[in-house]
Design a protein around this motif. Sequence first.
Motif, PDB file in Angstrom:
ATOM      1  N   GLN A   1      -3.187   9.944   1.577  1.00 17.70           N
ATOM      2  CA  GLN A   1      -2.543   8.644   1.474  1.00 17.70           C
ATOM      3  C   GLN A   1      -1.024   8.772   1.389  1.00 17.70           C
ATOM      4  O   GLN A   1      -0.303   7.847   1.764  1.00 17.70           O
TER       5      GLN A   1
ATOM      6  N   TYR B   1       0.719   4.008  -2.981  1.00 14.03           N
ATOM      7  CA  TYR B   1       0.422   5.427  -2.796  1.00 14.03           C
ATOM      8  C   TYR B   1       1.566   6.302  -3.324  1.00 14.03           C
ATOM      9  O   TYR B   1       1.329   7.374  -3.890  1.00 14.03           O
TER      10      TYR B   1
ATOM     11  N   LYS C   1       0.830  -1.208   0.000  1.00 15.03           N
ATOM     12  CA  LYS C   1       0.000   0.000   0.000  1.00 15.03           C
ATOM     13  C   LYS C   1       0.865   1.260   0.000  1.00 15.03           C
ATOM     14  O   LYS C   1       0.586   2.230  -0.707  1.00 15.03           O
TER      15      LYS C   1
ATOM     16  N   GLU D   1       0.693   8.155   4.657  1.00  9.71           N
ATOM     17  CA  GLU D   1       0.889   6.752   5.031  1.00  9.71           C
ATOM     18  C   GLU D   1       2.154   6.193   4.389  1.00  9.71           C
ATOM     19  O   GLU D   1       2.924   5.466   5.028  1.00  9.71           O
TER      20      GLU D   1
END
Length: 550
Positions: free
Chosen positions: A86, A66, A62, A89
Amino acid sequence: MKLKIHIFVVMTVLCLFSCTRRGSGGYSTSLLILEDSLNTMPEKYLNRIIDIDTASLNKADKALYYALLVQAKALVPDTPLQLSNQSDEALSYFLGQKDSARLCSLYFSLGKVYADNYAFFRANSSYNQAEKYVRNDSRMLFSIKLGEASIYHFKMMYRMEEECLQQALHIAVLLKDSVLTAEALHELAKLHLTENNYSESDNYLRRALQLLPSRKSALRAEYYKDLGKIYLAMNKLDSALYYVDIALQNDSSFNFKLSCNLIQGNIFLKMHRLNDAERILMQDIDKLPLNWKRDTYYKMSLLKDAEKDYQTAFLYAKKSIGCRDSLDMNNKIGYISNLNAFQEHDRQQQRIVRINMELAEQKLAYYKLAVSLFLILGVGILIVYRVKRAKRKIEVTLKEKEEIMVDLQNSRCEAEHRYQQEKDDREALEVESLNQRTEYYKRLNALTVPILIKSQNSQGFMHLKKEDWDIIVQNTNACFNNFTYRLKEAFPQLTSEEVHFICLLKMELPLSLLSDVYHIAKGSISRKKMRLKEKMKIENMTLDDFIRQF
């Protein structure tokens, strides 16, 4: 005995925890392939990235996904892709993994996205973070310096811009990359063109053309187009037209042709080839951006005014004002959006700081526990336990005091930074307001003089009354900070008629209009300027340049 068993269990857990941390940095092969291919063909792989189902991705994938979204947005600015929080993150994950290469790439991509959306404060902050993690990647550092230079150019901080460009040029020379060196020289040429240092700009561009490989036809076209701009600014019109023609031979794309048409139109205007200027400027005008339309319509209004076609000139001036108003409205919307984005940026930075502190606390606790266990095994269970308890109390106290001092220092730095940013924003707004006011009064005076002229003789000459001159002087003073008062104070030997003439020069009225006002030929206007220049004892520049800067 029980204590030994507990220590053994704790050490086993720590070993498993360490192995888990070291093994969590793997990424899926498909994402790694997209990461390698995105820079070469961003449009081709953009949709493939968007179509990935994030529900099946683990934490590592992930974070990389992103990061690829941000990189795709930076490479394809026109894509409607919307980025949320995002990226935070991804940044947090890469920070935890100490992945400097991806941190640098992500911060650089964020800087490009912010710069494309005119959020220059956040763009500059992202470029600074990218430079922090750049390591030994000289090509990335070159790109970062060019990005920082573009921000300084927008802020009109030309000295800082030149420093960044000189650093980029030094990096390109060390890499022995002719394309990168030519790119840095081209940016330096554009900077000196902005500062009206035409000889330096011409020198940098010619060096860039010598280094650029012949296969880079699009870049060569851009360089030749800028050479045309330089020679247009130097009033070497034949040379300017020659280089624009060469540029069109190297790149015949539609958008590039539009930009060249504007330069050719300006050249024809200065050559007094009005029909050619009108044909070039009005060609495909509906497809031009708003700012180009505004400037084109304004030039056409001046052209028609010089031809005494006042009705058409008025229509073009009206269209120019309409385009200007649309641009102002877009700018206001952009300002509001940027203000909201600044607030969101501050919140993001606070979240990143909090995450970094949590990671640091986790690492600190991990290392403390490991050291404690080794001390217990080396010195003895009971003695080490007592010494460790006392030591930990002291460390916790010192850490609390240190954190308090760091927090106070960070709070002070943040307050100073916010104050300086607010001050810079206010100054930028004041400068923008002054520029708009100056531009408004220039156009007002350019339209006021024909309206004030109410009587003409049979030869078409104009007669200005005292009331007309008073209005022109008042507008000039309002626009240019009491211009006539400062002029009389600096040059008390000037007569009222000479002051009136200088006011018309300050408004940058065309030579044909000055000729009609004073009932003399254009050559006589030039001689009038020369006599006035000698009377004012102006050296090393023309009278027009002196009045423009006064």
